[in-house]
Design a protein around this motif. Structure first.
Motif, PDB file in Angstrom:
ATOM      1  N   GLN A  65      42.563  26.347  50.880  1.00 51.06           N
ATOM      2  CA  GLN A  65      42.128  27.286  49.831  1.00 51.06           C
ATOM      3  C   GLN A  65      43.310  27.607  48.910  1.00 51.06           C
ATOM      4  O   GLN A  65      43.818  28.737  48.907  1.00 51.06           O
ATOM      5  CB  GLN A  65      41.599  28.588  50.450  1.00 51.06           C
ATOM      6  CG  GLN A  65      40.468  28.378  51.436  1.00 51.06           C
ATOM      7  CD  GLN A  65      39.699  29.661  51.687  1.00 51.06           C
ATOM      8  OE1 GLN A  65      39.118  30.257  50.795  1.00 51.06           O
ATOM      9  NE2 GLN A  65      39.678  30.085  52.944  1.00 51.06           N
ATOM     10  N   LYS A  73      43.162  30.738  46.625  1.00 50.79           N
ATOM     11  CA  LYS A  73      42.739  32.029  47.180  1.00 50.79           C
ATOM     12  C   LYS A  73      43.691  32.407  48.309  1.00 50.79           C
ATOM     13  O   LYS A  73      43.447  32.083  49.482  1.00 50.79           O
ATOM     14  CB  LYS A  73      41.309  31.873  47.712  1.00 50.79           C
ATOM     15  CG  LYS A  73      40.684  33.153  48.177  1.00 50.79           C
ATOM     16  CD  LYS A  73      39.269  32.863  48.704  1.00 50.79           C
ATOM     17  CE  LYS A  73      38.756  34.058  49.478  1.00 50.79           C
ATOM     18  NZ  LYS A  73      37.875  33.692  50.567  1.00 50.79           N
ATOM     19  N   ASP A 128      48.589  38.133  49.932  1.00 46.08           N
ATOM     20  CA  ASP A 128      49.120  38.035  48.582  1.00 46.08           C
ATOM     21  C   ASP A 128      50.097  39.176  48.319  1.00 46.08           C
ATOM     22  O   ASP A 128      49.686  40.308  48.096  1.00 46.08           O
ATOM     23  CB  ASP A 128      47.938  38.086  47.598  1.00 46.08           C
ATOM     24  CG  ASP A 128      48.334  37.651  46.200  1.00 46.08           C
ATOM     25  OD1 ASP A 128      49.540  37.419  45.967  1.00 46.08           O
ATOM     26  OD2 ASP A 128      47.441  37.539  45.346  1.00 46.08           O
ATOM     27  N   SER A 163      39.518  39.359  54.642  1.00 48.51           N
ATOM     28  CA  SER A 163      40.515  40.043  53.811  1.00 48.51           C
ATOM     29  C   SER A 163      41.952  39.704  54.206  1.00 48.51           C
ATOM     30  O   SER A 163      42.890  40.027  53.480  1.00 48.51           O
ATOM     31  CB  SER A 163      40.304  41.566  53.864  1.00 48.51           C
ATOM     32  OG  SER A 163      40.373  42.024  55.198  1.00 48.51           O
ATOM     33  N   GLU A 186      42.443  43.928  51.194  1.00 53.10           N
ATOM     34  CA  GLU A 186      41.317  43.421  50.398  1.00 53.10           C
ATOM     35  C   GLU A 186      41.800  42.149  49.711  1.00 53.10           C
ATOM     36  O   GLU A 186      42.793  42.182  48.992  1.00 53.10           O
ATOM     37  CB  GLU A 186      40.896  44.475  49.364  1.00 53.10           C
ATOM     38  CG  GLU A 186      39.668  44.123  48.553  1.00 53.10           C
ATOM     39  CD  GLU A 186      38.414  44.013  49.426  1.00 53.10           C
ATOM     40  OE1 GLU A 186      38.049  45.015  50.051  1.00 53.10           O
ATOM     41  OE2 GLU A 186      37.818  42.915  49.506  1.00 53.10           O
ATOM     42  N   ALA A 187      41.148  41.048  50.007  1.00 50.25           N
ATOM     43  CA  ALA A 187      41.515  39.755  49.418  1.00 50.25           C
ATOM     44  C   ALA A 187      43.013  39.477  49.523  1.00 50.25           C
ATOM     45  O   ALA A 187      43.644  38.989  48.592  1.00 50.25           O
ATOM     46  CB  ALA A 187      41.062  39.692  47.959  1.00 50.25           C
ATOM     47  N   HIS A 233      45.458  41.564  49.721  1.00 53.21           N
ATOM     48  CA  HIS A 233      46.340  42.621  49.210  1.00 53.21           C
ATOM     49  C   HIS A 233      46.242  43.863  50.090  1.00 53.21           C
ATOM     50  O   HIS A 233      45.152  44.186  50.564  1.00 53.21           O
ATOM     51  CB  HIS A 233      45.920  43.051  47.794  1.00 53.21           C
ATOM     52  CG  HIS A 233      46.089  41.994  46.766  1.00 53.21           C
ATOM     53  ND1 HIS A 233      47.292  41.715  46.172  1.00 53.21           N
ATOM     54  CD2 HIS A 233      45.199  41.138  46.214  1.00 53.21           C
ATOM     55  CE1 HIS A 233      47.147  40.736  45.303  1.00 53.21           C
ATOM     56  NE2 HIS A 233      45.878  40.358  45.308  1.00 53.21           N
TER      57      HIS A 233
END
Ligand code: ATP
Length: 390
Positions: free
Chosen positions: A173, A176, A180, A200, A372-373, A375
């Motif tokens: 990925q 994504k 991060d 997440s 979240e994602a 972060h």
């Protein structure tokens, strides 16, 4: 069980693990999935026998009696220097922190040698001893009101976990990131919930701590050791000092509760006598004194998880990582497991729990880090679960 014992101090490599599902239990020959070029060298951390101490604790009858658990390291009549060797490396907040103190986490396979002539080592032992005797110990390492981070910083305590600009991009990925630019500090003795939607990044974050996953960029330090830089041969030793508990228990199905816990000690070369005394003790601590000889399929989910917790803590690691430890359990049993983790935390063990258990997080009001994602979107001293889906 076999002859999985190294002779004390003989420097031989540990025996091979029979079942890869126990890889986190720290066999010497584990290679992190993303590592290449494992260096098969003589184990520099050859086991040196420590005094075989059994904690005087009251047996437990059932799961919901976990409140009554008496952990060995804080018992007044126990010697914390012996019973909780990992804590030896937590500096006393009243002491100036030597730069090497965090690194000692990585270099002491057991208790500090009482015969050591190393003055700084002896000083650490003495200062910890004093800290443990201090009635303020709990408030220093698990403050109830003030910012834990601020107190730790003021006291000169180094974080046990430090993540700086940590990013993980899996090849599958590339657009994504799973993590991060994550920045987190966790101090000795903290209890931290990791929450967030499915996907997440919680498991990825925990996996970086054991170097199961190698970050793409940034830094992750565990007790001062930069996991991006430590040699492969030190990774097994790192993992020995991190207890791990998973949603699916990961017990060996063909071994009894006793044998599952004993296996964790066999893998790190503990002598037979230590295993014989410590395994019943830790199973008693989690309330399974009467089920030591049960096979996993004869135990309930909650009991199996307690075996898994016993296995994770039998080597008394200073850091306990739990990935959805109550995910397969009903609420009442989950509460028992969480109380057990909380009790372990009160002995000074740093505990990190990734969870979707909203009720538990809301009721315990501990530090909450929300992802979240990839972060960190929230890092709250005494938080609730927040507005997340399952
Ligand atoms: N080995 C892998 N290869 C490729 N992508 C991965 C891998 N492991 C995780 N991912 C991806 O990384 C992201 C984060 O996954 P991770 O498992 O860390 O999330 P999580 O918060 O633990 O999820 P859950 O709550 O469902 O366990 C997801 O998009 C996931 O698909």
């Amino acid at each position: 069980m076999g002859n999985h014992f190294r002779k004390p101090g003989d420097g031989q490599a540990a025996p091979k693990v029979e079942d890869p599902r126990l890889s986190v239990v720290s066999a010497d020959d584990i290679v992190a999935p993303e590592d290449t070029g494992f260096e098969p060298v003589t184990d520099p951390f050859a086991y040196t026998p420590a005094p075989d101490v059994t904690a005087p604790v009251a047996p437990l009858d059932m799961a919901d009696a976990v409140d009554d658990i008496t952990m060995p390291s804080l018992d007044a009549d126990m010697d914390p220097q012996v019973t909780q060797p990992g804590l030896l490396n937590i500096p006393s907040p009243t002491d100036p922190v030597a730069p090497s103190s965090a690194g000692a986490f990585m270099t002491s396979a057991g208790a500090v040698d009482p015969a050591s002539t190393d003055v700084s080592e002896q000083k650490q032992v003495a200062s910890l001893d004093a800290a443990l005797q201090n009635p303020d110990f709990t408030s220093v390492f698990a403050p109830q009101v003030d910012s834990r981070k601020k107190m730790a910083r003021d006291a000169g305590v180094e974080p046990v976990i430090l993540m700086e600009h940590l990013t993980k991009i899996y090849a599958a990925q590339p657009n994504k990131p799973a993590l991060d630019d994550v920045n987190i500090e966790i101090y000795p003795g903290e209890f931290v919930f990791l929450v967030g939607h499915s996907g997440s990044g919680k498991t990825t974050l925990l996996s970086t701590l054991m170097r199961d996953v190698k970050p793409t960029s940034g830094r992750v330090l565990v007790a001062g050791q930069d996991l991006m830089r430590i040699k492969n041969r030190k990774v097994p030793f790192l993992r020995r000092q991190i207890g791990a508990v998973f949603q699916d228990f990961k017990l060996l199905p063909n071994k009894t509760a006793y044998e599952n816990v004993a296996f964790a000690l066999e893998c790190i070369g503990k002598p037979r006598g230590v295993i014989r005394s410590q395994v019943p003790e830790v199973l008693r601590l989690v309330g399974l004194a009467d089920q030591m000889d049960s096979m996993p399929d004869q135990l309930s989910g909650g009991e199996q998880q307690r075996v898994a917790v016993a296995r994770a803590m039998v080597n008394r690691p200073p850091l306990l990582i739990c990935d959805e430890p109550t995910g397969n359990l009903d609420p009442a049993i989950s509460l028992g497991i969480m109380k057990l983790l909380e009790r372990i935390n009160r002995t000074g063990t740093t505990v990190i729990v990734a969870t979707h258990d909203r009720a538990m997080v809301d009721s315990m009001r501990r530090r909450v880090i929300a992802l979240e994602a990839g972060h960190v979107i929230r890092d709250q001293e005494r938080g609730g679960y927040g507005n997340y889906g399952a």
